[in-house]
Design a protein around this motif. Structure first.
Motif, mmCIF file in Angstrom:
data_model
loop_
_atom_site.group_PDB
_atom_site.id
_atom_site.type_symbol
_atom_site.label_atom_id
_atom_site.label_comp_id
_atom_site.label_asym_id
_atom_site.label_seq_id
_atom_site.Cartn_x
_atom_site.Cartn_y
_atom_site.Cartn_z
ATOM 1 N N SER A 109 5.879 3.121 -0.021
ATOM 2 C CA SER A 109 5.097 1.812 -0.165
ATOM 3 C C SER A 109 5.606 0.887 1.294
ATOM 4 C CB SER A 109 5.723 1.111 -1.464
ATOM 5 O OG SER A 109 4.851 -0.062 -1.527
ATOM 6 N N VAL A 110 4.390 0.337 1.640
ATOM 7 C CA VAL A 110 4.364 -0.291 2.781
ATOM 8 C C VAL A 110 3.882 -1.730 2.339
ATOM 9 C CG1 VAL A 110 3.591 -1.057 5.132
ATOM 10 C CG2 VAL A 110 4.007 1.503 4.455
ATOM 11 N N SER A 111 4.966 -2.875 2.490
ATOM 12 C CA SER A 111 4.532 -4.086 2.103
ATOM 13 C C SER A 111 3.680 -4.870 3.097
ATOM 14 C CB SER A 111 6.099 -5.051 2.163
ATOM 15 O OG SER A 111 5.545 -6.442 2.006
ATOM 16 N N LEU A 112 2.730 -5.694 2.613
ATOM 17 C CA LEU A 112 1.700 -6.497 3.546
ATOM 18 C C LEU A 112 2.498 -7.252 4.744
ATOM 19 C CD1 LEU A 112 -1.290 -7.509 1.645
ATOM 20 C CD2 LEU A 112 -1.196 -5.861 3.280
ATOM 21 N N ASP A 113 3.633 -7.657 4.205
ATOM 22 C CA ASP A 113 4.611 -8.341 5.074
ATOM 23 C C ASP A 113 4.738 -7.590 6.604
ATOM 24 O OD1 ASP A 113 4.389 -10.772 3.568
ATOM 25 O OD2 ASP A 113 6.576 -10.074 2.581
ATOM 26 N N GLU A 114 4.820 -6.408 6.112
ATOM 27 C CA GLU A 114 4.863 -5.552 7.678
ATOM 28 C C GLU A 114 3.557 -5.091 8.338
ATOM 29 O OE1 GLU A 114 7.403 -2.021 6.678
ATOM 30 O OE2 GLU A 114 7.292 -2.908 4.533
ATOM 31 N N LYS A 159 -14.063 7.330 10.938
ATOM 32 C CA LYS A 159 -14.535 7.356 9.425
ATOM 33 C C LYS A 159 -13.200 7.388 8.590
ATOM 34 C CE LYS A 159 -19.067 9.198 9.920
ATOM 35 N NZ LYS A 159 -20.201 10.307 9.430
ATOM 36 N N LEU A 160 -12.027 7.080 9.335
ATOM 37 C CA LEU A 160 -10.784 7.105 8.461
ATOM 38 C C LEU A 160 -10.236 5.568 8.517
ATOM 39 C CD1 LEU A 160 -9.225 10.631 9.339
ATOM 40 C CD2 LEU A 160 -10.405 9.904 7.222
ATOM 41 N N SER A 161 -9.562 5.104 7.795
ATOM 42 C CA SER A 161 -9.004 3.612 7.716
ATOM 43 C C SER A 161 -7.339 3.995 7.971
ATOM 44 C CB SER A 161 -9.021 3.002 6.481
ATOM 45 O OG SER A 161 -10.519 2.764 6.287
ATOM 46 N N PHE A 162 -6.833 3.115 8.759
ATOM 47 C CA PHE A 162 -5.352 3.148 9.076
ATOM 48 C C PHE A 162 -4.754 1.643 8.852
ATOM 49 C CE2 PHE A 162 -7.267 6.560 11.261
ATOM 50 C CZ PHE A 162 -6.476 7.755 11.052
ATOM 51 N N LEU A 163 -3.436 1.391 8.685
ATOM 52 C CA LEU A 163 -2.830 0.409 8.806
ATOM 53 C C LEU A 163 -1.781 0.406 9.952
ATOM 54 C CD1 LEU A 163 0.482 0.405 7.564
ATOM 55 C CD2 LEU A 163 -0.756 0.208 5.543
ATOM 56 N N PHE A 172 0.767 -1.149 0.124
ATOM 57 C CA PHE A 172 0.066 -0.135 0.235
ATOM 58 C C PHE A 172 0.934 1.185 0.183
ATOM 59 C CE2 PHE A 172 -2.976 -3.226 1.334
ATOM 60 C CZ PHE A 172 -4.104 -2.639 0.784
ATOM 61 N N LEU A 173 0.546 2.320 -0.539
ATOM 62 C CA LEU A 173 1.079 3.306 -0.781
ATOM 63 C C LEU A 173 0.680 4.246 0.369
ATOM 64 C CD1 LEU A 173 3.196 5.190 -2.515
ATOM 65 C CD2 LEU A 173 1.081 6.346 -3.521
#
Length: 269
Positions: free
Chosen positions: A172-177, A186-190, A162-163
């Motif tokens: 970019s953040v890899s899903l492995d991280e 109402k906002l989304s975060f990783l 994800f950017l």
């Protein structure tokens, strides 16, 4: 025909009511709501309409949230200014999808499509009853928040990065991280395994469709967790489960009784 109109722009609502009367003079708009909250309350307290005309972007969020809160067993025609929502609209069993400004011919064709579907069902033994039962089951599945199925769809391509933005820098953040995704205000975060948080430009429903269900599970409307982020699972009251995440999430993470079995099966794959 009775119609519930869900539309937060007053001028558009007036135009649609006039258009409905021109296209289908026998139709009656029995209610008009302007938000997710008001729509859920209306559907819980009134007889179900024959049709719902539903705008996607409402003042307090996207109307797909309505399906997470209440069983919608009426046919739905979505209206929106953005065609990017078409696929998601049809995932919740819409009859048609109309781009704003809605044209009279498009509305007429959509109502004609609904009528043809009804006639075809009534020609079959118990057709309408069977169809409504099937629709109810599908809507109930959708109300689980469009959570990822424990089995990946054949040929489906899932995101692997994800950017995100930090100041003026994009990276970019890899899903492995990634440990989990969560929503707040109402906002989304990783959240990464090393406890960094980054905002992502997708809703939780959109994220559910992007992530490999063998790796990620939607625990509830607020959390989508990666398998390795599940630290512990405890029994909770009424058949629910309480999940501990790693890194720790700052609120209780509860899996509903309805999803508990699916979650346990996912853990044991």
């Amino acid at each position: 025909m009775t119609i519930l109109l869900i539309e937060d722009e007053e001028a558009t609502a007036r135009r649609l009511r006039r258009m409905v009367q021109d296209v289908e003079p026998t139709a009656v708009v029995v209610g008009t709501t302007v938000s997710v909250e008001e729509s859920v309350e209306w559907l819980q307290t009134h007889p179900k309409p024959d049709l719902v005309l539903m705008d996607i972007e409402l003042a307090d969020g996207q109307s797909f949230e309505i399906f997470n809160r209440v069983a919608v067993t009426s046919p739905v025609i979505f209206t929106t200014a953005y065609d990017e929502y078409a696929i998601k609209a049809f995932r919740v069993n819409s009859i048609d999808y109309l781009l704003k400004p809605v044209k009279e011919d498009d509305l007429r064709n959509a109502l004609g499509k609904l009528q043809r579907m009804r006639e075809a069902l009534l020609e079959q033994p118990d057709g309408l009853k069977a169809s409504l039962a099937s629709l109810l089951q599908k809507m109930a599945a959708s109300a689980e928040g469009n959570s990822a199925s424990p089995t990946a769809n054949a040929g489906q391509v899932y995101r692997d990065r994800f950017l995100v933005k930090q100041g003026q820098r994009l990276f970019s953040v890899s899903l492995d991280e990634v440990a989990y995704f969560f929503s707040r205000n109402k906002l989304s975060f990783l959240k990464t395994r090393d406890e960094h948080e980054w905002m992502v430009d997708y809703t939780m429903d959109e994220l559910s469709a992007m992530l490999n269900p063998k790796r990620f599970f939607r625990l509830n409307r607020q959390i989508i967790a990666e398998l390795r982020a599940i630290d512990k699972v405890n029994l909770y009251f009424n058949g629910k489960l309480k999940v501990g995440l790693r890194p720790v999430f700052d609120e209780e993470v509860i899996v509903s009784r309805e999803k508990a079995g699916e979650f346990k099966s996912w853990l044991g794959e």
